[in-house]
Design a protein around this motif. Structure first.
Motif, PDB file in Angstrom:
ATOM      1  N   SER A   1      -6.220   3.539   5.527  1.00 46.86           N
ATOM      2  CA  SER A   1      -6.452   2.097   5.614  1.00 46.86           C
ATOM      3  C   SER A   1      -6.482   1.567   7.043  1.00 46.86           C
TER       4      SER A   1
ATOM      5  N   PRO B   1       1.660   9.905   3.425  1.00 47.17           N
ATOM      6  CA  PRO B   1       0.734   9.260   4.370  1.00 47.17           C
ATOM      7  C   PRO B   1       1.294   7.925   4.848  1.00 47.17           C
ATOM      8  N   LYS B   2       1.350   7.771   6.136  1.00 49.44           N
ATOM      9  CA  LYS B   2       1.888   6.541   6.718  1.00 49.44           C
ATOM     10  C   LYS B   2       0.799   5.915   7.585  1.00 49.44           C
ATOM     11  N   ALA B   3       0.474   4.663   7.278  1.00 45.38           N
ATOM     12  CA  ALA B   3      -0.651   3.995   7.942  1.00 45.38           C
ATOM     13  C   ALA B   3      -0.511   4.032   9.460  1.00 45.38           C
TER      14      ALA B   3
ATOM     15  N   THR C   1      -6.827   6.057   0.502  1.00 43.42           N
ATOM     16  CA  THR C   1      -5.523   6.249   1.150  1.00 43.42           C
ATOM     17  C   THR C   1      -5.546   5.770   2.591  1.00 43.42           C
TER      18      THR C   1
ATOM     19  N   LEU D   1      -3.503   9.804  -2.600  1.00 46.51           N
ATOM     20  CA  LEU D   1      -2.233  10.507  -2.822  1.00 46.51           C
ATOM     21  C   LEU D   1      -1.083   9.727  -2.199  1.00 46.51           C
ATOM     22  N   ALA D   2       0.073   9.776  -2.850  1.00 51.11           N
ATOM     23  CA  ALA D   2       1.278   9.191  -2.255  1.00 51.11           C
ATOM     24  C   ALA D   2       2.015  10.252  -1.441  1.00 51.11           C
TER      25      ALA D   2
ATOM     26  N   LEU E   1       0.831  -1.201   0.000  1.00 53.93           N
ATOM     27  CA  LEU E   1       0.000   0.000   0.000  1.00 53.93           C
ATOM     28  C   LEU E   1       0.868   1.253   0.000  1.00 53.93           C
ATOM     29  N   VAL E   2       0.343   2.300  -0.606  1.00 61.88           N
ATOM     30  CA  VAL E   2       1.052   3.581  -0.598  1.00 61.88           C
ATOM     31  C   VAL E   2       1.339   4.019   0.832  1.00 61.88           C
ATOM     32  N   THR E   3       0.384   3.753   1.723  1.00 67.28           N
ATOM     33  CA  THR E   3       0.544   4.217   3.109  1.00 67.28           C
ATOM     34  C   THR E   3       1.466   3.335   3.941  1.00 67.28           C
ATOM     35  N   THR E   4       1.876   2.192   3.407  1.00 65.26           N
ATOM     36  CA  THR E   4       2.805   1.362   4.196  1.00 65.26           C
ATOM     37  C   THR E   4       4.239   1.440   3.670  1.00 65.26           C
TER      38      THR E   4
END
Lengths: 216, 447
Positions: B205, B166-168, B203, B158-159, A148-151
Motif C-alpha cells: 500500500s 508485511p509492514k507498510a 497487500t 497475506l497477513a 490495513l493488514v500492513t499497518t
C-alpha cells in the motif's frame, strides 16, 4: 432549573445559548461541579442517546464535543482544585501508514462525549509521536487505529517502544480497526480491543476503573 | 484537465484547516445540498430514476466546489471552482471511457455502459481479503480458471508469510508483495492465461512498496492498477498525488474508488450518494482514470442493505448520465455454506447491472461464486428499470429469509474448494445451484 436548561441547550447543540446559560449559572453562584456534571455532561449523554436512535450523526457528535468543551473551559477556573471533570486522558490516532480517519475520529468523539480528555493526533502517526504525546499529556490510554493488514504491525511497534523505554506499565494501549481483533490485540500484548466506538468507550471506562482500583 | 503539477500549488496554498473542521463543513454542506436538490431515499425504488440521478450529480459538483479536497499532510484544502469541475465532467462526457487491460489473447476492454445497455458488465472479479500462504495460489487460481472472468480486479493479500508480517513502508511489505506476485504468476501459468490483468495491488500500500512491484515479470502497465483513491470523505495526501504521477509516466491505469459511509459524515443514502460522486469528481481531477469503483456501507460494516444499494444506484446513475466513466462495483458478502453466500452478492450484481455499472471487480468470495454472479449480470443486462427493481427487491427479500442460516456456517476458501484439484466441493456447488433456482424464482431470466 438552569442546570436542566444547560443540559438541553448542549443536547440541542445550541452553543450560544449553552454558553450564555453557563455564564448565568456561574453568576448566580450555582455550584460549578453541578454545572458540569448535571448540566454539560447530562447534555452530552442526551446527544449520545440521540446518536444511538439515529436522530444524530457523526457531525452532531463532533459539534456536541466542541460545545461541551467551550462550556467546560468557561467553568474550569471556578472549579475547586480537587475537582475532576474527566474520566481519563486518551491519546489516539491512526498508526503510521494508515490514512483512515473516520473510525478513529468516531471513537475519539464518543470518548469526549463520555467525559474523557482526548488528544487526536491524526493519521499516519509514527510510533514515537504517540509516546511523546502520551508523556506530554500524562495520558492514561493510548489508542491505536489500524485499518490495513500492513499497518497492524505498527501497533506492535508502539508497544515494543513502550517496553524498551520501560514505559509499558504507565499507559494502557488499546487497538481498533477493520482487520484488528481481540486475538490480534492479545497476541501483541495490548490491553484491549473494541469492535466499534461504543465498545471503545466501555473498554476505556473499564480500564480507568481498573486503574483507579489499582491506585487505591 | 487541471495539470497535475498544479495540485502542488493548491495543496500548499489552499485554506488552512484542521481535519475535524473540514469534516464538519463537509457534513453540514452535504445536508444542505440534499435538501436544496430535494434528493430523497426511496427503499421501494432501488434503481434510481434519471431526475434523481441528475440532481445527485449537480449536488456533488456543488459539494466539491464548496468544500474541496482535504490534504492530510499540509492540512490545507485543495480548492476548485465550479467551472473547473464542470469542465472536467464535460471532457469525460464527450469521451466515454474505455480501457484495455491484459495482453494478446488475455486482453479485455472495459467500456462505459448505460443502465439499459444490453451488454452486461465485464466480469472483472478477483480474490480478495486476507488469504493464507498455504492456499494463496489456489485461491487466485479459482478465479483465473473461470473462462467468463475476463480479468481480476484485485488479488487477495497475506497477513503473514512464514514469520514475516508485511509492514507498510518497510522491507517486509516488499518481501511479501514480491512473493505474492510470483504466486499470482504461477496461478496464471497453471491456467494458461499468463497475460491476464491482475488488478489492484492489495497487500502493498505504501508508495515505495507499490513502485517496487512494478517491473518486467512483475506488475506492468498491462496487468496492474495502482491505488490513488480518495480516503473518505474527500481526503488525500502526497501519496495519492505522487502515485497518480507515477501512473501517468508508466502508462498504468490508476485505481480510483469512491466510498461514502452512511451514518458517519453522511446521515443517510441521499447524503452518501452525493458524497460518492463528489469523491469521484475529486479524484478524477488529479488521477484522470477511466474507471472508478463505488462503495457504500453503514457504520457497522453492512454493505448490502436497501440503503447502501440505493446510494450506489443514485451515484452510479449520476455518473452514467453526466460523466460517462466506467463505474464498477463490489458484489459480495459473507462466504458461508448456505445459498445466502451467493444471494447477497447477486442482489448487488443485479442492482449494479441495472444502474449502469461497467465492471464488477469483486463478485463473490470464490471463483465459482463469481461465475454465477456473472450469469446474473448477463441475465439482468438490458432489463427495464421498473422490472429490474422488482427483481432486485425480490432477491433482497429472499436473501433476508436465508440470513439466519449464516451463523455457524461461515467458511474459508479451503472449506469449500478442494485444494488438490482447485475445484469447488460438491456441497458448495449444490448451494450455488439452489441459490440459482431461487434467483430464477425471483425473476432473474438466466440465459
Amino acid at each position: 432549573m438552569i442546570i436542566q436548561e444547560i443540559a438541553q441547550a448542549v443536547e440541542l447543540l445550541d452553543k450560544k445559548k449553552a454558553l450564555a446559560l453557563v455564564q448565568q449559572a456561574l453568576d448566580q453562584g450555582v455550584n460549578p461541579v453541578d454545572i458540569v456534571q448535571s448540566g454539560i455532561v447530562a447534555g452530552l449523554e442526551g446527544i449520545g442517546k440521540r446518536f444511538e436512535k439515529q436522530e444524530y450523526f457523526l457531525a452532531e457528535l463532533m459539534m456536541g464535543g466542541k460545545i461541551s468543551q467551550a462550556c467546560i473551559d468557561l467553568v474550569t477556573p471556578h472549579l475547586p482544585k480537587t475537582a475532576t471533570t474527566k474520566q481519563g486522558v486518551v491519546v489516539i490516532g491512526a498508526v503510521q501508514g494508515d490514512l483512515h480517519d473516520i473510525g478513529y475520529g468516531l471513537v475519539a468523539t464518543q470518548l469526549e462525549l463520555n467525559g474523557f480528555e482526548v488528544h487526536k493526533l491524526g493519521v499516519n502517526i509514527p510510533a514515537m509521536t504517540f509516546i511523546d504525546k502520551a508523556r506530554e499529556k500524562n495520558a492514561d490510554i493510548i489508542g491505536l487505529s489500524a485499518f490495513l493488514v500492513t499497518t497492524i504491525p505498527n501497533c506492535n511497534e508502539v508497544i515494543d517502544y513502550l517496553k524498551d523505554m520501560k514505559l509499558r506499565d504507565k499507559y494502557f494501549v488499546i487497538i481498533g480497526g477493520t482487520e484488528t481483533s481481540q486475538e490480534k490485540a492479545d497476541a501483541m500484548g495490548a490491553d484491549g480491543w473494541a469492535k466499534n466506538a461504543v465498545g471503545a468507550v466501555e473498554l476505556c471506562k473499564r480500564l480507568m476503573a481498573k486503574k483507579r482500583g489499582m491506585a487505591q | 484537465m487541471i495539470p497535475l503539477i498544479d495540485f502542488q500549488r493548491r495543496a500548499l496554498t489552499g485554506p488552512v484547516m484542521k481535519a475535524d473542521e473540514f469534516d464538519l463543513e463537509f457534513a453540514m454542506k452535504v445536508r444542505e445540498l440534499t435538501a436544496e436538490y430535494e434528493i430523497k431515499y426511496n427503499p421501494e425504488e432501488l434503481v434510481v430514476d434519471d431526475k434523481t440521478a441528475d440532481a445527485v450529480f449537480q449536488a456533488a459538483v456543488q459539494l466539491l466546489a464548496d468544500v474541496g479536497v482535504y490534504h492530510l499532510d499540509t492540512e490545507r484544502v485543495i480548492k476548485y471552482t465550479r467551472e473547473e469541475i464542470e469542465t472536467i465532467a464535460k471532457e469525460y462526457r464527450e469521451n466515454p471511457s474505455k480501457h484495455t487491460f491484459g495482453r494478446g489473447k488475455d486482453a479485455v476492454t472495459i467500456e462505459y455502459r448505460t443502465s439499459t445497455d444490453k451488454r452486461p458488465p465485464t466480469l472483472y472479479a478477483g480474490s480478495w481479503g486476507v488469504a493464507d500462504e498455504a492456499w494463496f495460489t489456489e485461491y487466485i487460481q479459482s478465479f483465473a480458471q473461470e473462462p467468463t472472468i475476463k480479468a481480476m480486479g484485485i488479488c487477495a493479500g497475506l497477513a503473514k508469510l512464514g514469520d514475516i508480517k508485511p509492514k507498510a513502508g518497510t522491507l517486509s511489505e516488499i518481501y511479501v508483495g514480491l512473493w505474492e506476485q510470483k504466486q499470482i504468476k504461477e496461478a496464471l501459468a497453471r491456467v494458461g492465461r499468463p497475460d491476464m490483468h491482475c488488478g489492484l495491488l492489495a497487500t502493498v500500500s505504501s508508495a515505495a512498496g507499490t513502485m517496487a512491484m512494478i517491473g518486467p515479470g512483475l506488475r506492468e502497465a498491462h496487468n496492474t492498477q495502482i491505488g490513488v483513491h480518495i480516503i473518505p470523505e474527500m481526503k488525500i495526501n502526497w501519496n495519492q498525488l505522487v502515485l497518480a504521477q507515477f501512473c501517468r509516466e508508466r502508462g498504468i491505469q490508476p485505481w480510483q474508488s469512491s466510498m461514502s459511509m452512511i451514518g458517519g459524515l453522511c446521515r443517510n443514502p441521499a447524503d452518501a450518494s452525493i458524497g460518492l460522486v463528489a469523491n469521484l469528481l475529486g479524484q478524477i481531477s488529479y488521477a484522470n482514470g477511466k474507471l472508478c469503483s463505488l462503495f457504500s456501507n453503514h457504520m457497522d460494516g453492512k454493505s448490502a442493505t436497501p440503503a447502501t444499494q440505493w446510494a450506489y444506484s443514485a451515484a452510479a446513475r449520476a455518473c452514467e448520465r453526466n460523466i460517462k466513466i466506467c463505474i464498477g462495483g463490489c458484489a459480495s458478502g459473507v462466504l458461508a455454506k448456505t445459498p445466502f453466500t451467493l444471494l447477497q452478492g447477486a442482489a448487488m450484481a443485479a442492482l449494479y447491472t441495472a444502474s449502469g455499472m461497467s465492471y464488477c471487480w469483486i463478485a463473490g468470495a470464490t471463483g465459482i461464486e463469481a461465475r454465477y454472479n456473472g450469469e446474473v449480470m448477463n441475465a439482468m443486462a438490458g432489463m427495464d428499470r421498473q422490472k429490474a427493481n422488482e427483481v432486485i427487491l425480490a432477491i433482497m427479500r429472499k436473501t433476508g429469509e436465508h440470513a439466519k442460516e449464516v451463523k455457524g456456517n461461515t467458511a474459508k476458501f479451503p472449506d469449500v474448494y478442494d485444494l488438490a484439484t482447485v475445484k469447488p466441493k460438491p456441497e458448495f456447488v449444490a448451494y450455488m445451484e439452489k441459490a440459482k433456482e431461487e434467483l430464477a424464482q425471483c425473476g432473474v431470466p438466466f440465459k
